[in-house]
Motif scaffolding. Sequence first.
Motif, PDB file in Angstrom:
ATOM      1  N   ILE A 116       7.974  -5.716   8.977  1.00  9.29           N
ATOM      2  CA  ILE A 116       7.716  -6.291   7.652  1.00  9.29           C
ATOM      3  C   ILE A 116       7.063  -5.262   6.744  1.00  9.29           C
ATOM      4  CG2 ILE A 116       6.406  -8.060   6.406  1.00  9.29           C
ATOM      5  CD1 ILE A 116       6.713  -9.822   8.950  1.00  9.29           C
ATOM      6  N   VAL A 117       6.102  -4.494   7.287  1.00 15.41           N
ATOM      7  CA  VAL A 117       5.406  -3.482   6.489  1.00 15.41           C
ATOM      8  C   VAL A 117       6.356  -2.368   6.056  1.00 15.41           C
ATOM      9  CG1 VAL A 117       3.571  -1.742   6.500  1.00 15.41           C
ATOM     10  CG2 VAL A 117       3.174  -3.968   7.557  1.00 15.41           C
ATOM     11  N   VAL A 118       7.126  -1.830   7.005  1.00 20.81           N
ATOM     12  CA  VAL A 118       8.027  -0.709   6.700  1.00 20.81           C
ATOM     13  C   VAL A 118       9.138  -1.135   5.736  1.00 20.81           C
ATOM     14  CG1 VAL A 118       9.708   0.912   7.679  1.00 20.81           C
ATOM     15  CG2 VAL A 118       7.513   0.530   8.828  1.00 20.81           C
ATOM     16  N   ALA A 119       9.706  -2.333   5.950  1.00 22.24           N
ATOM     17  CA  ALA A 119      10.757  -2.810   5.041  1.00 22.24           C
ATOM     18  C   ALA A 119      10.211  -2.972   3.624  1.00 22.24           C
ATOM     19  CB  ALA A 119      11.315  -4.145   5.542  1.00 22.24           C
ATOM     20  N   GLY A 120       9.015  -3.541   3.495  1.00 21.33           N
ATOM     21  CA  GLY A 120       8.405  -3.695   2.178  1.00 21.33           C
ATOM     22  C   GLY A 120       8.125  -2.365   1.510  1.00 21.33           C
ATOM     23  N   ALA A 121       7.723  -1.370   2.306  1.00 19.28           N
ATOM     24  CA  ALA A 121       7.427  -0.053   1.751  1.00 19.28           C
ATOM     25  C   ALA A 121       8.685   0.631   1.224  1.00 19.28           C
ATOM     26  CB  ALA A 121       6.757   0.816   2.817  1.00 19.28           C
ATOM     27  N   PHE A 122       9.758   0.650   2.041  1.00 19.41           N
ATOM     28  CA  PHE A 122      10.938   1.422   1.657  1.00 19.41           C
ATOM     29  C   PHE A 122      11.781   0.736   0.590  1.00 19.41           C
ATOM     30  CE2 PHE A 122       9.763   4.408   4.756  1.00 19.41           C
ATOM     31  CZ  PHE A 122      10.461   5.565   4.444  1.00 19.41           C
ATOM     32  N   THR A 123      11.638  -0.559   0.430  1.00 16.79           N
ATOM     33  CA  THR A 123      12.263  -1.212  -0.727  1.00 16.79           C
ATOM     34  C   THR A 123      11.794  -0.544  -2.015  1.00 16.79           C
ATOM     35  OG1 THR A 123      12.382  -3.347   0.404  1.00 16.79           O
ATOM     36  CG2 THR A 123      12.470  -3.389  -1.986  1.00 16.79           C
ATOM     37  N   ASN A 124      10.506  -0.274  -2.084  1.00 14.21           N
ATOM     38  CA  ASN A 124       9.920   0.334  -3.287  1.00 14.21           C
ATOM     39  C   ASN A 124      10.129   1.840  -3.349  1.00 14.21           C
ATOM     40  OD1 ASN A 124       8.304  -1.901  -4.741  1.00 14.21           O
ATOM     41  ND2 ASN A 124       7.717  -2.181  -2.617  1.00 14.21           N
TER      42      ASN A 124
ATOM     43  N   ILE B  66       0.847  -1.197   0.000  1.00 12.59           N
ATOM     44  CA  ILE B  66       0.000   0.000   0.000  1.00 12.59           C
ATOM     45  C   ILE B  66       0.879   1.242   0.000  1.00 12.59           C
ATOM     46  CG2 ILE B  66      -1.626   1.381   1.360  1.00 12.59           C
ATOM     47  CD1 ILE B  66      -2.849  -1.216   2.355  1.00 12.59           C
ATOM     48  N   PHE B  67       1.875   1.238   0.891  1.00  9.76           N
ATOM     49  CA  PHE B  67       2.744   2.404   1.018  1.00  9.76           C
ATOM     50  C   PHE B  67       3.935   2.346   0.069  1.00  9.76           C
ATOM     51  CE2 PHE B  67       0.675   1.659   5.130  1.00  9.76           C
ATOM     52  CZ  PHE B  67       0.011   2.866   5.275  1.00  9.76           C
ATOM     53  N   GLY B  68       4.411   1.132  -0.250  1.00 13.39           N
ATOM     54  CA  GLY B  68       5.582   1.004  -1.107  1.00 13.39           C
ATOM     55  C   GLY B  68       5.272   1.260  -2.560  1.00 13.39           C
ATOM     56  N   ILE B  69       4.350   0.486  -3.133  1.00 12.48           N
ATOM     57  CA  ILE B  69       4.030   0.659  -4.550  1.00 12.48           C
ATOM     58  C   ILE B  69       3.199   1.916  -4.760  1.00 12.48           C
ATOM     59  CG2 ILE B  69       2.796  -0.363  -6.499  1.00 12.48           C
ATOM     60  CD1 ILE B  69       3.671  -3.092  -5.527  1.00 12.48           C
ATOM     61  N   GLY B  70       2.228   2.158  -3.850  1.00 16.16           N
ATOM     62  CA  GLY B  70       1.450   3.393  -3.958  1.00 16.16           C
ATOM     63  C   GLY B  70       2.321   4.623  -3.828  1.00 16.16           C
ATOM     64  N   GLY B  71       3.218   4.623  -2.841  1.00 18.77           N
ATOM     65  CA  GLY B  71       4.107   5.761  -2.647  1.00 18.77           C
ATOM     66  C   GLY B  71       5.123   5.912  -3.751  1.00 18.77           C
ATOM     67  N   SER B  72       5.679   4.789  -4.216  1.00 17.24           N
ATOM     68  CA  SER B  72       6.675   4.819  -5.281  1.00 17.24           C
ATOM     69  C   SER B  72       6.089   5.381  -6.571  1.00 17.24           C
ATOM     70  CB  SER B  72       7.231   3.409  -5.521  1.00 17.24           C
ATOM     71  OG  SER B  72       8.103   3.387  -6.618  1.00 17.24           O
ATOM     72  N   SER B  73       4.902   4.922  -6.931  1.00 14.08           N
ATOM     73  CA  SER B  73       4.233   5.421  -8.140  1.00 14.08           C
ATOM     74  C   SER B  73       3.995   6.925  -8.036  1.00 14.08           C
ATOM     75  CB  SER B  73       2.902   4.682  -8.324  1.00 14.08           C
ATOM     76  OG  SER B  73       2.110   5.315  -9.313  1.00 14.08           O
TER      77      SER B  73
ATOM     78  N   ARG C  43      -2.530  15.763   3.859  1.00 14.49           N
ATOM     79  CA  ARG C  43      -3.243  16.769   3.068  1.00 14.49           C
ATOM     80  C   ARG C  43      -2.601  16.956   1.702  1.00 14.49           C
ATOM     81  NH1 ARG C  43      -4.160  21.436   7.754  1.00 14.49           N
ATOM     82  NH2 ARG C  43      -5.401  20.133   9.183  1.00 14.49           N
ATOM     83  N   GLY C  44      -3.237  17.783   0.903  1.00  9.02           N
ATOM     84  CA  GLY C  44      -2.703  18.097  -0.420  1.00  9.02           C
ATOM     85  C   GLY C  44      -2.668  16.904  -1.359  1.00  9.02           C
ATOM     86  N   GLY C  45      -3.571  15.960  -1.142  1.00 11.31           N
ATOM     87  CA  GLY C  45      -3.644  14.792  -2.024  1.00 11.31           C
ATOM     88  C   GLY C  45      -2.659  13.699  -1.678  1.00 11.31           C
ATOM     89  N   ILE C  46      -1.898  13.835  -0.564  1.00 10.49           N
ATOM     90  CA  ILE C  46      -0.897  12.819  -0.199  1.00 10.49           C
ATOM     91  C   ILE C  46      -1.579  11.493   0.126  1.00 10.49           C
ATOM     92  CG2 ILE C  46       0.946  12.189   1.401  1.00 10.49           C
ATOM     93  CD1 ILE C  46       1.686  14.486  -0.454  1.00 10.49           C
ATOM     94  N   LEU C  47      -2.569  11.531   1.011  1.00  9.92           N
ATOM     95  CA  LEU C  47      -3.268  10.305   1.410  1.00  9.92           C
ATOM     96  C   LEU C  47      -3.936   9.629   0.221  1.00  9.92           C
ATOM     97  CD1 LEU C  47      -4.416   8.378   3.600  1.00  9.92           C
ATOM     98  CD2 LEU C  47      -6.316   9.986   3.861  1.00  9.92           C
ATOM     99  N   THR C  48      -4.721  10.388  -0.521  1.00  6.83           N
ATOM    100  CA  THR C  48      -5.450   9.794  -1.658  1.00  6.83           C
ATOM    101  C   THR C  48      -4.509   9.380  -2.777  1.00  6.83           C
ATOM    102  OG1 THR C  48      -5.842  12.028  -2.528  1.00  6.83           O
ATOM    103  CG2 THR C  48      -7.579  11.045  -1.163  1.00  6.83           C
ATOM    104  N   GLY C  49      -3.420  10.129  -2.974  1.00  3.65           N
ATOM    105  CA  GLY C  49      -2.471   9.797  -4.033  1.00  3.65           C
ATOM    106  C   GLY C  49      -1.773   8.474  -3.797  1.00  3.65           C
ATOM    107  N   VAL C  50      -1.423   8.202  -2.530  1.00  2.86           N
ATOM    108  CA  VAL C  50      -0.773   6.936  -2.180  1.00  2.86           C
ATOM    109  C   VAL C  50      -1.776   5.785  -2.234  1.00  2.86           C
ATOM    110  CG1 VAL C  50       0.360   5.643  -0.331  1.00  2.86           C
ATOM    111  CG2 VAL C  50       1.049   8.001  -0.804  1.00  2.86           C
ATOM    112  N   LEU C  51      -2.948   5.997  -1.628  1.00  2.00           N
ATOM    113  CA  LEU C  51      -3.923   4.913  -1.534  1.00  2.00           C
ATOM    114  C   LEU C  51      -4.547   4.565  -2.877  1.00  2.00           C
ATOM    115  CD1 LEU C  51      -5.823   5.682   1.807  1.00  2.00           C
ATOM    116  CD2 LEU C  51      -3.813   4.255   1.420  1.00  2.00           C
ATOM    117  N   ALA C  52      -4.654   5.535  -3.790  1.00  2.00           N
ATOM    118  CA  ALA C  52      -5.288   5.281  -5.088  1.00  2.00           C
ATOM    119  C   ALA C  52      -4.597   4.161  -5.848  1.00  2.00           C
ATOM    120  CB  ALA C  52      -5.297   6.558  -5.934  1.00  2.00           C
ATOM    121  N   ILE C  53      -3.272   4.093  -5.738  1.00  2.16           N
ATOM    122  CA  ILE C  53      -2.517   3.014  -6.382  1.00  2.16           C
ATOM    123  C   ILE C  53      -2.134   1.943  -5.370  1.00  2.16           C
ATOM    124  CG2 ILE C  53      -0.340   2.447  -7.552  1.00  2.16           C
ATOM    125  CD1 ILE C  53      -2.449   3.794  -9.301  1.00  2.16           C
ATOM    126  N   GLY C  54      -1.876   2.343  -4.132  1.00  3.95           N
ATOM    127  CA  GLY C  54      -1.442   1.380  -3.118  1.00  3.95           C
ATOM    128  C   GLY C  54      -2.474   0.327  -2.794  1.00  3.95           C
TER     129      GLY C  54
END
Length: 458
Positions: free
Chosen positions: A149-157, A71-78, A240-251
Amino acid sequence: MEIKNIDLFENAPVPKAVFSLAVPTVLSMIVSVFYNMVDTFFVGQTGNPHQVAAVSVATPVFLFFMAAGNIFGIGGSSFLSRALGEKHYDKVKKISAFCFYGGIVVGIAGQILMFTFMRPILQAVGTSGNTFEFARQYLSWVACGGPAIVVAGAFTNLIRGEGAAKSSMAGMMAGTVANIILDPIFILDSFHGIPGLGMGVAGAAIATVIGNLVSIAVFLLHVCSKTSVLSIKPRHFSVRGGILTGVLAIGLPASLVNILMSLSNIVTNKILVSYGDIPVAAMGIAMKANMLVIFVQLGFAMGIQPLIGYNYGARNFARMKSVMKFSMLCVVIAGCTLTGIYFACSRQIINVFINDQAVIETGIKLLRMLMCSGPFIGIMFVFNFTFQAMGKAIPALVLAASRQGFIFLPMIYLLNAMFHLDGAILAQPIADFCAIFIALGMFLSMNKRFSQESRAQA
């Protein structure tokens, strides 16, 4: 952001740009395969097929933590790769800080849920009387390490998303080396004369959690360096500023891949357990072995995601499509080569994991059946990560749901009823081929709009 990464995204020849990002990612995925194989190998050295089966049935639950990481890795990376293409560097810092703290919170929530509902979860995933206690031990320690496990998976991406593929690879390798060293110590009574703790499957889980903590340490060293544009500073945290929705939309669609993979594994295990613990153990080994073929192609597709996202954000569609075409050629060549090797060496591959003859014979058959889609599955991965990189949440969701969901799930029940064990195994390769054609159709539809925008820009 380092100038060399911007130049790589914008100006480097396509093969050089692709290989610069994809090769470290492929190596990271190969490392990840060994990360998973090592547990199965050393648990297999206990000589107890029930412990091997327990790891197999518990793995789908482990994948739920990986899904949270995605959710945070691929969503955030994209999101951040598109922000880099748009030159919005402050937004990149906010995205990465949100993913770091969000990952910790979600990991803790998963940890609480896991301990609260441990028994019904284990009953739902298809444990038998022989495997229940082993699976409980394994998942108890996995739950303890949920946030890691969650944080490591996120920051890899996330680190890969800013173009630092080598740093991402270094973190994964550090965790894997730690896991390989610790596995025999924690799992076995002794290994080549060196005394161990003899904890069995519980030891495998402990080594996995420590490996993730080591990876996080390496990732944070990179993030805190001057070469990174990422941040974990509390002042950069924002929803704010679309950060939450921007990550979750793809994550969220990306995490659905792991959730559906878990669900499909649970359904498969529940079907296989009706044939006895031997097919469950054999399937677990076959799937672990098959991961090399899958993850090499998956790694290549993941590697090009920042390149796709950057050029999509910069509206350079011609370069984006050139990256896709070259990547598809590479994954098909890799898929055909590895599939040929696996068919020729199936017995030797399965024999690496366990000495039980019944499990070996069943595992050879299951591995070869799983490999039917091996030469071409990478095409689907390239399309899937392209949709994610472009921020196309609906196509990414549809593709994820098709391969492991609305095609696979009815297929496995139907084929199991018609052809029994063989039919249940062939459901996945058939679903893979269907997903490839669905992805192609969706991209061709998008391509018309890209061509229209390119003509308008000209």
